[in-house]
Design a protein around this motif. Sequence first.
Motif, PDB file in Angstrom:
ATOM      1  N   PHE A   1      27.017  32.581  30.783  1.00  0.00           N
ATOM      2  CA  PHE A   1      25.417  32.507  30.304  1.00  0.00           C
ATOM      3  C   PHE A   1      24.730  33.536  31.410  1.00  0.00           C
ATOM      4  O   PHE A   1      23.918  34.056  30.919  1.00  0.00           O
ATOM      5  CB  PHE A   1      24.970  31.009  30.059  1.00  0.00           C
TER       6      PHE A   1
ATOM      7  N   GLY B   1      22.253  35.773  23.850  1.00  0.00           N
ATOM      8  CA  GLY B   1      23.326  34.953  24.719  1.00  0.00           C
ATOM      9  C   GLY B   1      23.203  33.660  24.896  1.00  0.00           C
ATOM     10  O   GLY B   1      23.143  32.723  24.178  1.00  0.00           O
ATOM     11  N   GLN B   2      22.649  33.356  26.193  1.00  0.00           N
ATOM     12  CA  GLN B   2      22.420  32.137  26.666  1.00  0.00           C
ATOM     13  C   GLN B   2      21.336  31.444  25.741  1.00  0.00           C
ATOM     14  O   GLN B   2      20.457  31.999  25.100  1.00  0.00           O
ATOM     15  CB  GLN B   2      21.647  32.355  27.995  1.00  0.00           C
TER      16      GLN B   2
ATOM     17  N   ASN C   1      28.918  22.993  20.511  1.00  0.00           N
ATOM     18  CA  ASN C   1      28.464  24.212  21.165  1.00  0.00           C
ATOM     19  C   ASN C   1      29.731  24.762  21.644  1.00  0.00           C
ATOM     20  O   ASN C   1      30.570  24.091  22.495  1.00  0.00           O
ATOM     21  CB  ASN C   1      27.627  24.018  22.469  1.00  0.00           C
TER      22      ASN C   1
ATOM     23  N   LYS D   1      16.954  19.845  24.992  1.00  0.00           N
ATOM     24  CA  LYS D   1      17.360  20.230  23.874  1.00  0.00           C
ATOM     25  C   LYS D   1      16.529  19.567  22.799  1.00  0.00           C
ATOM     26  O   LYS D   1      15.995  20.099  21.662  1.00  0.00           O
ATOM     27  CB  LYS D   1      18.848  19.889  23.810  1.00  0.00           C
TER      28      LYS D   1
ATOM     29  N   PHE E   1      23.120  27.905  17.566  1.00  0.00           N
ATOM     30  CA  PHE E   1      24.099  29.028  17.685  1.00  0.00           C
ATOM     31  C   PHE E   1      24.858  29.149  16.405  1.00  0.00           C
ATOM     32  O   PHE E   1      24.904  28.197  15.339  1.00  0.00           O
ATOM     33  CB  PHE E   1      25.042  28.889  18.420  1.00  0.00           C
TER      34      PHE E   1
HETATM   35  N1  GLN Z   1      23.589  25.718  26.991  1.00  0.00           N
HETATM   36  C1  GLN Z   1      23.115  26.829  26.969  1.00  0.00           C
HETATM   37  C2  GLN Z   1      24.239  27.646  25.932  1.00  0.00           C
HETATM   38  O1  GLN Z   1      25.045  27.264  25.626  1.00  0.00           O
HETATM   39  C3  GLN Z   1      23.535  27.351  28.644  1.00  0.00           C
HETATM   40  C4  GLN Z   1      22.961  26.624  29.707  1.00  0.00           C
HETATM   41  C5  GLN Z   1      23.388  27.372  31.037  1.00  0.00           C
HETATM   42  O2  GLN Z   1      23.019  28.643  31.217  1.00  0.00           O
HETATM   43  N2  GLN Z   1      23.843  26.499  31.984  1.00  0.00           N
HETATM   44  O3  GLN Z   1      23.844  28.930  25.918  1.00  0.00           O
END
Ligand code: GLN
Length: 385
Positions: free
Chosen positions: A17, A33-34, A171, A233, A318
């Motif tokens: 990330f 991305g992240q 995820n 979240k 996502f």
């Molecule tokens: N949870 C976020 C993701 O899946 C990433 C969090 C992080 O960068 N540590 O994109």
Amino acid sequence: MSKAFNPVLSGLPTTIFETMSRLAREHEAVNLGQGFPDDPGAPDIRAKAAEAVISGSNQYPPMMGIPELRQAAAAHYKRHQGLELDPDSEIMVTSGATEAIAGALFALIAPGDEVVLFEPMYDAYLPLVLRAGGVPKFVKLKPPHWRFSADDLAQAFSPRTKLVLFNNPLNPAGTVCPPEDLTMLAHFCMAHDAIAVCDEVWEHVVFDGVRHQPLIAFPGMRERTVKISSAGKIFSLTGWKVGMVMAAPNLMRVLAKAHQFLTFTTPPNLQVAVAYGLGREDAFFDAMRRDFQEARDYLAKGLTDLGFSVLNSRGTYFLNIDIAPLGESDDAEFCQRLVRDIGVAAIPVSAFYAEDPVKTIVRLCFAKKRATLDAALERLARLKV
Ligand code: GLN
């Protein structure tokens, strides 16, 4: 210095990330991305935090979290998930869900214990399990459905299984585990006397009318489940790093021992604002889901129109695309090209596997404003699918 550092941590790469966000900045790419929303978040919740910084206490709050937040969490989970939790003995506030996961693994795993992990898995899981001395046993999930079977579980569980680390909604897959699969997992936990550590940070971010079902509510699981949530979240404020842990008192006592020496407490002002937010009316959470669902549909349609093969997403920020039809067989290399040449940052899903990864799936974050999604789609059109 000639002495070796900790072998688990010193051998780790920087997280995917962080790596992709840095590349996105370097290449002025649209960052899908992240996973973080590009909306600033609910003004009333942010105002509560600001007000609490100015007018509230800025000294150490109680180690378990401010009573106001623990009570708000108990009421919230009763209202939304039908759970009966004692705010004094069954709820603890942590500095983000990752701290809660680390603490649970450090508190519960004895060296040599087996830990069941489901791949694709969030990148923090495996290093934390190994650091705790756990022996990983993988259940490998594959697209497009990402489900496990009884045979998969039977191969991963053994008399040495201490715990299962389970992420639902998942995820990067964007899937919600069907209730019959949760029942099956609960049976395996009970049959092997295993603890379920449930990373449920996406519990509110579910679409198409799906309702989150926490594993802790399944028969036989109340005393052997650690439920982990994330205010970041729930309120689309990912930088806040306020997590909540729920477990029966005998588990909670040892979880608190880990927390006291990891972070000890979490900023009190953010806790005040999260307590307020958890009490917001159902329409607030419905609107959040509706907005993200619309963004999901917008990006999915845009990608489909461009000729990409889009996998279903029922939760998280996502969606995934399958790059095999494009003749691609290396997601990491594809994502490097995407960020450098096309100007879109994405996450290669192979980063979520420890061994023999699936290498043809790429994760994109849709929790963005239309303008951001449009900019990404415009650039992706240049790939000439
Ligand atoms: N949870 C976020 C993701 O899946 C990433 C969090 C992080 O960068 N540590 O994109």
